[in-house]
Enzyme design. Structure first.
Site, PDB file in Angstrom:
ATOM      1  CB  ILE A   1      -0.993  -0.038   1.200  1.00 32.21           C
ATOM      2  CG1 ILE A   1      -1.944  -1.140   1.101  1.00 32.21           C
ATOM      3  CG2 ILE A   1      -1.639   1.246   1.263  1.00 32.21           C
ATOM      4  CD1 ILE A   1      -2.812  -1.480   2.415  1.00 32.21           C
TER       5      ILE A   1
ATOM      6  CG  ASP B   1       9.695  -0.501   5.533  1.00 29.75           C
ATOM      7  OD1 ASP B   1      10.075  -1.341   6.272  1.00 29.75           O
ATOM      8  OD2 ASP B   1       8.204  -0.751   4.962  1.00 29.75           O
TER       9      ASP B   1
ATOM     10  CB  CYS C   1       3.938   0.117   9.157  1.00 30.64           C
ATOM     11  SG  CYS C   1       3.428   1.300  10.558  1.00 30.64           S
ATOM     12  N   PRO C   2       2.022  -2.425   9.547  1.00 27.45           N
ATOM     13  CG  PRO C   2       3.024  -4.318   9.767  1.00 27.45           C
ATOM     14  CD  PRO C   2       3.369  -3.051   9.129  1.00 27.45           C
TER      15      PRO C   2
ATOM     16  CB  THR D   1      -5.659   4.386   5.490  1.00 25.62           C
ATOM     17  OG1 THR D   1      -4.166   4.451   4.998  1.00 25.62           O
ATOM     18  CG2 THR D   1      -6.394   5.695   5.303  1.00 25.62           C
ATOM     19  CB  SER D   2      -1.988   1.107   8.893  1.00 26.57           C
ATOM     20  OG  SER D   2      -1.380   1.531   7.855  1.00 26.57           O
ATOM     21  NE  ARG D   3      -5.646  -4.030  11.234  1.00 22.52           N
ATOM     22  CZ  ARG D   3      -6.159  -4.205  10.053  1.00 22.52           C
ATOM     23  NH1 ARG D   3      -6.336  -2.832   9.458  1.00 22.52           N
ATOM     24  NH2 ARG D   3      -6.396  -5.307   9.402  1.00 22.52           N
TER      25      ARG D   3
ATOM     26  CG  ASP E   1     -10.847   3.632   6.790  1.00 22.08           C
ATOM     27  OD1 ASP E   1     -11.787   4.029   6.609  1.00 22.08           O
ATOM     28  OD2 ASP E   1     -10.224   2.535   6.477  1.00 22.08           O
TER      29      ASP E   1
ATOM     30  CD  GLU F   1     -11.394  -0.289  13.757  1.00 23.32           C
ATOM     31  OE1 GLU F   1     -10.595   0.670  13.178  1.00 23.32           O
ATOM     32  OE2 GLU F   1     -11.427  -1.123  12.779  1.00 23.32           O
TER      33      GLU F   1
ATOM     34  CG  HIS G   1     -11.432  -0.761   9.083  1.00 21.83           C
ATOM     35  ND1 HIS G   1     -10.817  -1.142  10.125  1.00 21.83           N
ATOM     36  CD2 HIS G   1     -10.646  -1.012   8.112  1.00 21.83           C
ATOM     37  CE1 HIS G   1      -9.737  -1.948   9.932  1.00 21.83           C
ATOM     38  NE2 HIS G   1      -9.797  -1.795   8.642  1.00 21.83           N
TER      39      HIS G   1
HETATM   40  P1  NAD Z   1       2.750  -4.793   3.792  1.00 23.95           P
HETATM   41  O1  NAD Z   1       3.042  -6.166   4.563  1.00 23.95           O
HETATM   42  O2  NAD Z   1       2.786  -4.906   2.292  1.00 23.95           O
HETATM   43  O3  NAD Z   1       3.748  -3.582   4.291  1.00 23.95           O
HETATM   44  C1  NAD Z   1       3.797  -3.345   5.449  1.00 23.95           C
HETATM   45  C2  NAD Z   1       5.239  -2.726   5.483  1.00 23.95           C
HETATM   46  O4  NAD Z   1       5.250  -1.989   7.004  1.00 23.95           O
HETATM   47  C3  NAD Z   1       6.299  -3.342   5.333  1.00 23.95           C
HETATM   48  O5  NAD Z   1       7.185  -3.176   4.425  1.00 23.95           O
HETATM   49  C4  NAD Z   1       7.033  -3.651   6.665  1.00 23.95           C
HETATM   50  O6  NAD Z   1       8.578  -3.621   6.557  1.00 23.95           O
HETATM   51  C5  NAD Z   1       6.547  -2.350   7.204  1.00 23.95           C
HETATM   52  N1  NAD Z   1       7.010  -2.127   8.533  1.00 23.95           N
HETATM   53  C6  NAD Z   1       6.914  -3.192   9.566  1.00 23.95           C
HETATM   54  N2  NAD Z   1       7.353  -2.397  10.605  1.00 23.95           N
HETATM   55  C7  NAD Z   1       7.402  -1.126  10.633  1.00 23.95           C
HETATM   56  C8  NAD Z   1       7.779  -0.188  11.422  1.00 23.95           C
HETATM   57  N3  NAD Z   1       8.020  -0.078  12.571  1.00 23.95           N
HETATM   58  N4  NAD Z   1       7.934   1.181  10.661  1.00 23.95           N
HETATM   59  C9  NAD Z   1       7.600   1.363   9.592  1.00 23.95           C
HETATM   60  N5  NAD Z   1       7.212   0.450   8.710  1.00 23.95           N
HETATM   61  C10 NAD Z   1       7.062  -0.862   9.136  1.00 23.95           C
HETATM   62  O7  NAD Z   1       1.275  -4.294   4.102  1.00 23.95           O
HETATM   63  P2  NAD Z   1       0.219  -3.691   3.141  1.00 23.95           P
HETATM   64  O8  NAD Z   1      -0.743  -4.527   2.331  1.00 23.95           O
HETATM   65  O9  NAD Z   1       1.019  -2.436   2.744  1.00 23.95           O
HETATM   66  O10 NAD Z   1      -0.533  -3.156   4.316  1.00 23.95           O
HETATM   67  C11 NAD Z   1      -0.192  -2.246   5.697  1.00 23.95           C
HETATM   68  C12 NAD Z   1      -1.413  -2.240   6.558  1.00 23.95           C
HETATM   69  O11 NAD Z   1      -2.538  -1.802   6.218  1.00 23.95           O
HETATM   70  C13 NAD Z   1      -1.753  -3.834   6.695  1.00 23.95           C
HETATM   71  O12 NAD Z   1      -0.773  -4.186   7.792  1.00 23.95           O
HETATM   72  C14 NAD Z   1      -2.959  -3.238   7.523  1.00 23.95           C
HETATM   73  O13 NAD Z   1      -2.842  -3.106   8.782  1.00 23.95           O
HETATM   74  C15 NAD Z   1      -3.717  -2.070   6.871  1.00 23.95           C
HETATM   75  N6  NAD Z   1      -4.641  -2.015   5.938  1.00 23.95           N
HETATM   76  C16 NAD Z   1      -5.782  -1.319   6.317  1.00 23.95           C
HETATM   77  C17 NAD Z   1      -6.833  -1.627   5.405  1.00 23.95           C
HETATM   78  C18 NAD Z   1      -8.053  -0.722   5.523  1.00 23.95           C
HETATM   79  O14 NAD Z   1      -9.166  -1.052   5.354  1.00 23.95           O
HETATM   80  N7  NAD Z   1      -8.112   0.463   6.215  1.00 23.95           N
HETATM   81  C19 NAD Z   1      -6.959  -2.676   4.492  1.00 23.95           C
HETATM   82  C20 NAD Z   1      -5.959  -3.274   4.221  1.00 23.95           C
HETATM   83  C21 NAD Z   1      -4.758  -3.056   5.195  1.00 23.95           C
END
Ligand code: NAD
Length: 332
Positions: free
Chosen positions: A155, A174, A204-205, A231-233, A257, A262, A294
Site C-alpha cells: 500500500i 521502513d 505499516c502493520p 488508514t492502517s490500524r 479510517d 473501533e 474502516h
Molecule cells: P505490507 O506487509 O505489504 O507492508 C507493510 C510494511 O510495513 C512492510 O514493508 C514492513 O517492512 C513495514 N513495517 C513493519 N514495521 C514497521 C515499522 N516499525 N515502521 C515502518 N514500517 C514498518 O502490508 P500492506 O498491504 O501495505 O498493508 C499495510 C497495513 O495496512 C496492514 O498491515 C493493515 O493493517 C492495513 N490495512 C488497512 C486496510 C483498511 O481498510 N483500512 C486495508 C488493508 C490493510
C-alpha cells in the site's frame, strides 16, 4: 466443509456466496462478532472465517480447537487481532488475504487527504443548503509539499507513486527498505521524516513494536501544523496524544479510517444510541479531523479478491494441500 463466517454484513455475504459457487463448501453467515460470548456458534462447523474486529485471543482459540475447528481464515491482511502463538498451541491453522487491492487503501488515503485539505465534505453540505460561500475552505497545494510514508509495503508503494503524481517530494521510512520504493522517494530516518513532512501517512502493520508509533513524543517532532493520516490500524496512534496535538495546533489535521477502540463501533449503525466513547466523541468535534469507518478496503475489486482467496484457502485446507497464505507465529 461447513464454515462459520463472523461479522458478516450483506455485502460480505454477497461476495463470499458468489465465490463459494465455485466450491462445494457450506457458508454460514453470522452478523455477530466472534468473541468468547459467541464462539459457541461454531458448533458443527469445520472452519471459521473472521475479520478485523473479531477477538481471536487465546481463550477463543482454545474454544475453537475444542469445537474441532482446524482452520481460521481471516478475510483481511492485518491480523493483529489473532494470537498466533495460541493458534499454534491449540492446533488452529491461520490463513489471511495478504494482497487484495493496495489501490483500494491507497486511493482512499488520497481521498481523505484531499477531502480534509480542501474541505470537500463541508462544501457538500454547505451547497445543499444554498450556501455558496467558500469562506473557511482555504486549502493548500499538494504540489511541492513533502509527503512522508511510514511503511513501504504494497500500500505504501502505491501511495508513494500517487503522491509523486501530485508533484510531492516523497520521504519514506521502513525498517526493511524495498528496492522498488527507492525509485519513489528517499528513505530517511523516522525522526527526519517526521520533522520534514507536511503530511505523514501510516502504512505499516500493528505489532507490539508499532503500537503507538505516533505518540506525544513523535507528534512533538512533527512539523508544526502537519497533517497525519492513518488508514492502517488504530493502535498505531495514541489517540489521546493526537487530541492534545490538535488542541495545541501542533497537529494541523488528522484523517483516520481506523481507530484504536473501533471494535463494536465501526461498521455499526449507532445513530439511535448514545456514544459511549468519550475519546472518539472528542475527536469528532474538531473541524480539522476527518473520520471514516474502516472503509479503505471497501471496493468491488478488493471484496472479490478477498472472497476468492479466502475460499481457495479453505478449499486447499479441506484437500490437505499447501496453504500458501498461512501465517505462523515468528519465533521470539
Ligand atoms: P505490507 O506487509 O505489504 O507492508 C507493510 C510494511 O510495513 C512492510 O514493508 C514492513 O517492512 C513495514 N513495517 C513493519 N514495521 C514497521 C515499522 N516499525 N515502521 C515502518 N514500517 C514498518 O502490508 P500492506 O498491504 O501495505 O498493508 C499495510 C497495513 O495496512 C496492514 O498491515 C493493515 O493493517 C492495513 N490495512 C488497512 C486496510 C483498511 O481498510 N483500512 C486495508 C488493508 C490493510
Amino acid at each position: 466443509m461447513k464454515i462459520a463466517c463472523f461479522s458478516t454484513k450483506p455485502y460480505d455475504e454477497k461476495f463470499l456466496s458468489a465465490a463459494a459457487e465455485n466450491f462445494s463448501h457450506e457458508m454460514v453467515f453470522l452478523e455477530h462478532r466472534l468473541d468468547a460470548s459467541t464462539v459457541v456458534l461454531v458448533d458443527g462447523c469445520d472452519a471459521v472465517c473472521a475479520f478485523v474486529n473479531d477477538t481471536l485471543d487465546a481463550s477463543v482459540l482454545e474454544k475453537l480447537s475444542e469445537f474441532g475447528i482446524g482452520l481460521l481464515a481471516m478475510r483481511c491482511a492485518g491480523i493483529n487481532n489473532v494470537d498466533l502463538d495460541a493458534a499454534a498451541k491449540f492446533g488452529v491453522r491461520v490463513v489471511r488475504v495478504p494482497r487484495y487491492s493496495p489501490y483500494a487503501v491507497a486511493e482512499h488515503t488520497v481521498g481523505l487527504i484531499l477531502t480534509l485539505n480542501r474541505k470537500i465534505h463541508k462544501a457538500y453540505n454547505r451547497v445543499r443548503e444554498n450556501n455558496f460561500s467558500i469562506d473557511g475552505f482555504l486549502g493548500f497545494d499538494l504540489h511541492g509539499r513533502t509527503f512522508g510514508v511510514i511503511g513501504t509495503g504494497a500500500i505504501g508503494r502505491v501511495l508513494a507513486r500517487i503522491m509523486n503524481g501530485f508533484g510531492c517530494r516523497v520521504l519514506l521510512y521502513d525498517p526493511y527498505p524495498n528496492e522498488e520504493a527507492k525509485q519513489l522517494g528517499e528513505y530517511v530516518a523516522l525522526e527526519r521524516l517526521l520533522a520534514e513532512s507536511d503530511l505523514v501517512s501510516l502504512q505499516c502493520p500493528l505489532t507490539p513494536e508499532t503500537h503507538h508509533l505516533i505518540n506525544a513524543d513523535r507528534l512533538s517532532k512533527m512539523k508544526r501544523g502537519a497533517m497525519l493520516v492513518n488508514t492502517s490500524r488504530g493502535g498505531l496512534v495514541d489517540t489521546s496524544a493526537a487530541i492534545e496535538g490538535l488542541k495545541s495546533g501542533q497537529l494541523g489535521g488528522f484523517a483516520l479510517d481506523v481507530y484504536e477502540e473501533e471494535s463494536g463501533v465501526f461498521f455499526e449503525d449507532l445513530s439511535q444510541e448514545v456514544m459511549q466513547d468519550d475519546v472518539l466523541s472528542r475527536l469528532m468535534t474538531f473541524p480539522n479531523v476527518l473520520i471514516t469507518s474502516h472503509q479503505a478496503f471497501f471496493t468491488r475489486e478488493a471484496l472479490e479478491t478477498i472472497a476468492q482467496t479466502t475460499l481457495q484457502s479453505i478449499d486447499a485446507f479441506s484437500r490437505g494441500e499447501e496453504l500458501v497464505n498461512e501465517v505462523v507465529a515468528t519465533p521470539s
